[in-house]
Enzyme design. Structure first.
Site, PDB file in Angstrom:
ATOM      1  N   THR A 133      54.162 -15.492  31.912  1.00  0.00           N
ATOM      2  CA  THR A 133      53.548 -14.169  31.869  1.00  0.00           C
ATOM      3  C   THR A 133      53.331 -13.610  33.277  1.00  0.00           C
ATOM      4  O   THR A 133      53.193 -14.381  34.236  1.00  0.00           O
ATOM      5  CB  THR A 133      52.178 -14.271  31.157  1.00  0.00           C
ATOM      6  OG1 THR A 133      51.436 -13.084  31.386  1.00  0.00           O
ATOM      7  CG2 THR A 133      51.344 -15.444  31.673  1.00  0.00           C
ATOM      8  N   ASP A 134      53.242 -12.284  33.384  1.00  0.00           N
ATOM      9  CA  ASP A 134      52.906 -11.679  34.682  1.00  0.00           C
ATOM     10  C   ASP A 134      51.430 -11.886  35.033  1.00  0.00           C
ATOM     11  O   ASP A 134      51.017 -11.636  36.169  1.00  0.00           O
ATOM     12  CB  ASP A 134      53.255 -10.178  34.703  1.00  0.00           C
ATOM     13  CG  ASP A 134      52.472  -9.351  33.695  1.00  0.00           C
ATOM     14  OD1 ASP A 134      51.768  -9.935  32.845  1.00  0.00           O
ATOM     15  OD2 ASP A 134      52.569  -8.112  33.740  1.00  0.00           O
ATOM     16  N   GLU A 135      50.634 -12.377  34.053  1.00  0.00           N
ATOM     17  CA  GLU A 135      49.200 -12.558  34.321  1.00  0.00           C
ATOM     18  C   GLU A 135      48.947 -13.671  35.336  1.00  0.00           C
ATOM     19  O   GLU A 135      47.846 -13.759  35.888  1.00  0.00           O
ATOM     20  CB  GLU A 135      48.437 -12.804  33.010  1.00  0.00           C
ATOM     21  CG  GLU A 135      48.549 -11.620  32.072  1.00  0.00           C
ATOM     22  CD  GLU A 135      47.625 -11.694  30.868  1.00  0.00           C
ATOM     23  OE1 GLU A 135      46.529 -12.253  30.990  1.00  0.00           O
ATOM     24  OE2 GLU A 135      48.016 -11.181  29.809  1.00  0.00           O
ATOM     25  N   TYR A 159      43.420 -18.453  30.209  1.00  0.00           N
ATOM     26  CA  TYR A 159      44.807 -18.330  29.717  1.00  0.00           C
ATOM     27  C   TYR A 159      45.792 -18.278  30.882  1.00  0.00           C
ATOM     28  O   TYR A 159      46.727 -19.075  30.962  1.00  0.00           O
ATOM     29  CB  TYR A 159      44.953 -17.082  28.834  1.00  0.00           C
ATOM     30  CG  TYR A 159      46.404 -16.660  28.635  1.00  0.00           C
ATOM     31  CD1 TYR A 159      47.300 -17.472  27.928  1.00  0.00           C
ATOM     32  CD2 TYR A 159      46.885 -15.451  29.155  1.00  0.00           C
ATOM     33  CE1 TYR A 159      48.623 -17.098  27.770  1.00  0.00           C
ATOM     34  CE2 TYR A 159      48.202 -15.074  28.992  1.00  0.00           C
ATOM     35  CZ  TYR A 159      49.074 -15.898  28.299  1.00  0.00           C
ATOM     36  OH  TYR A 159      50.392 -15.535  28.138  1.00  0.00           O
ATOM     37  N   LYS A 163      48.711 -20.948  32.160  1.00  0.00           N
ATOM     38  CA  LYS A 163      50.137 -20.598  32.269  1.00  0.00           C
ATOM     39  C   LYS A 163      50.624 -20.831  33.700  1.00  0.00           C
ATOM     40  O   LYS A 163      51.743 -21.301  33.918  1.00  0.00           O
ATOM     41  CB  LYS A 163      50.382 -19.147  31.851  1.00  0.00           C
ATOM     42  CG  LYS A 163      50.209 -18.867  30.367  1.00  0.00           C
ATOM     43  CD  LYS A 163      51.194 -19.613  29.471  1.00  0.00           C
ATOM     44  CE  LYS A 163      52.623 -19.148  29.624  1.00  0.00           C
ATOM     45  NZ  LYS A 163      53.506 -19.780  28.600  1.00  0.00           N
TER      46      LYS A 163
END
Ligand SMILES: NC(=O)c1ccc[n+]([C@@H]2O[C@H](COP(=O)([O-])OP(=O)(O)OC[C@H]3O[C@@H](n4cnc5c(N)ncnc54)[C@H](O)[C@@H]3O)[C@@H](O)[C@H]2O)c1
Length: 360
Positions: A133-135, A159, A163
């Site tokens: 994810t870009d998060e 989260y 990741k």
């Protein structure tokens, strides 16, 4: 190719499995634990295809993963299985550590054991594709800044931290053991079969039920939205054409403020919904501001020029066309939504594998 997809019963995983079965000749094994987010009803259109197989198992169980790898003999693994909802990670991070970090570690070790015994040419051609994810990059504050593949990691939530950890493990298994990996970091996805706890389906279904449409804080947080079927096409490009050891950012050039997304859905429902709930003059009247999420990231925006330049991928949907398709899909598939909301989709799991067994 034989492609093993982890998390293929989830939102993006099911779009990928449908894409692989409908648009390629490859065989697909869907390896999924079926947590609350796994829904085999999202795969109804391809479940009887002889190139598709489902195994219910946990990626944390290394012995089980290895047994499946030895039997299925994959040429590529596309790893999507994860706990994926930020709010749930804040309420209870434990499952996120377990699946996203320990699970990715187990999968890497099982894969290394299987891959290291392959003949030389097959070892070189093998791919482990980690979907992230870009998060992991944290958030942006300047209006023109974009996340590139070299942006330093600065995750904010349990989260995104889990990741980020999994991305580091995958890079280490490439650097240390030579495992041929590719990594993708993607922006927010939306589209059909999205679990109704996420913003877009939640707003559509709450609006149709005449319930409040919750908007965190001032609603000015910016997300870069990508239609899920565009993501599935990008993933296939990367697993087949991506360079080993490389990372590709995937995004839709669709930056939107959360409040504008919610207003956009309301406007589409005014046009497309057959009727309004009793006592609701306009869907937008249901918008309700709620206390902001702790540690809420302000802005995400992806620079996807590398995958566009090197692999020739571009998104087909604009946010306007994709959101219209999504709202229409939910209006046409209220039965799928009802079965998720009342929990009956979980009771059907056996039914689907029975059906598959009967046909096989
Ligand atoms: N949704 C997004 O906007 C988005 C954006 C970028 C990246 N991602 C990443 O893409 C991947 C898929 O996201 P999604 O939105 O489809 O998630 P999802 O929550 O809809 O689906 C996750 C799937 O993984 C399965 N799963 C969970 N734990 C498992 C375990 N221990 N073993 C085997 N299977 C397990 C679940 O049953 C489910 O089918 C995730 O890795 C996520 O981090 C998501």
């Amino acid at each position: 190719m034989n492609i093993l997809v982890t998390g293929g019963a989830g939102f993006i995983g099911s779009a990928l499995v449908r894409h692989l079965i409908e648009n390629t000749d490859h065989d697909v094994l869907n390896f999924d634990k079926l947590t609350y987010a796994g829904n085999l009803e999202s795969l109804q259109s391809i479940v009887t295809n002889t190139r598709y197989e489902f195994v219910q198992a946990d990626i944390v169980d290394q012995a089980e993963v290895l047994a499946v790898l030895n039997r299925f003999q994959p040429h590529a693994i596309m790893h999507l299985a994860a706990e994926s909802h930020v709010d749930r990670s804040i309420d209870g991070p434990s499952e996120f550590i377990q699946t996203n970090i320990v699970g990715t570690y187990s999968l890497l070790e099982a894969t290394r054991s299987y891959w290291s015994k392959l003949p030389e040419a097959e070892r070189a051609a093998f791919r482990f594709h980690h979907i992230s994810t870009d998060e992991v990059y944290g958030d942006l504050h300047g209006v023109d800044d974009l996340f590139t593949e070299t942006t330093p990691y600065a995750p904010s939530s349990p989260y995104s931290a889990s990741k980020a950890a999994s991305d580091h493990l995958v890079r280490a298994w490439h650097r240390t053991y030579g495992l041929p990996v590719v990594i993708t970091n993607c922006s927010n996805n939306y589209g059909p079969f999205h679990f109704p706890e996420k913003l877009i389906p939640l707003v559509i279904l709450n609006a149709l039920a005449g319930k409040p449409l919750p908007v965190y804080g001032n609603g000015l947080q910016v997300r870069d939205w990508l239609f899920v079927e565009d993501h599935a096409r990008a993933l296939f490009k990367v697993v087949t054409e991506g360079a080993v050891g490389e990372t590709y950012n995937i995004g839709g050039h669709n930056e939107q403020k959360n409040i504008d997304v919610v207003r956009g859905i309301c406007a589409l429902l005014e046009e497309l919904a057959p009727e309004r709930p009793a006592g609701v003059a306009h869907f937008a009247d249901l918008i309700t501001y709620v206390t902001d999420r702790p540690g809420h990231d302000m802005r995400y925006a992806i620079d996807a020029s590398k995958i566009e330049r090197e692999l020739g991928w571009t998104p087909e949907e604009t946010f306007e066309s994709g959101l219209r398709k999504t709202v229409q899909w939910y209006l046409d598939n209220l039965d799928w939504c009802r079965r998720v909301q009342d929990g009956s989709y979980q009771g059907e799991r056996l039914g689907f594998s029975d059906l598959k067994d009967l046909i096989a």
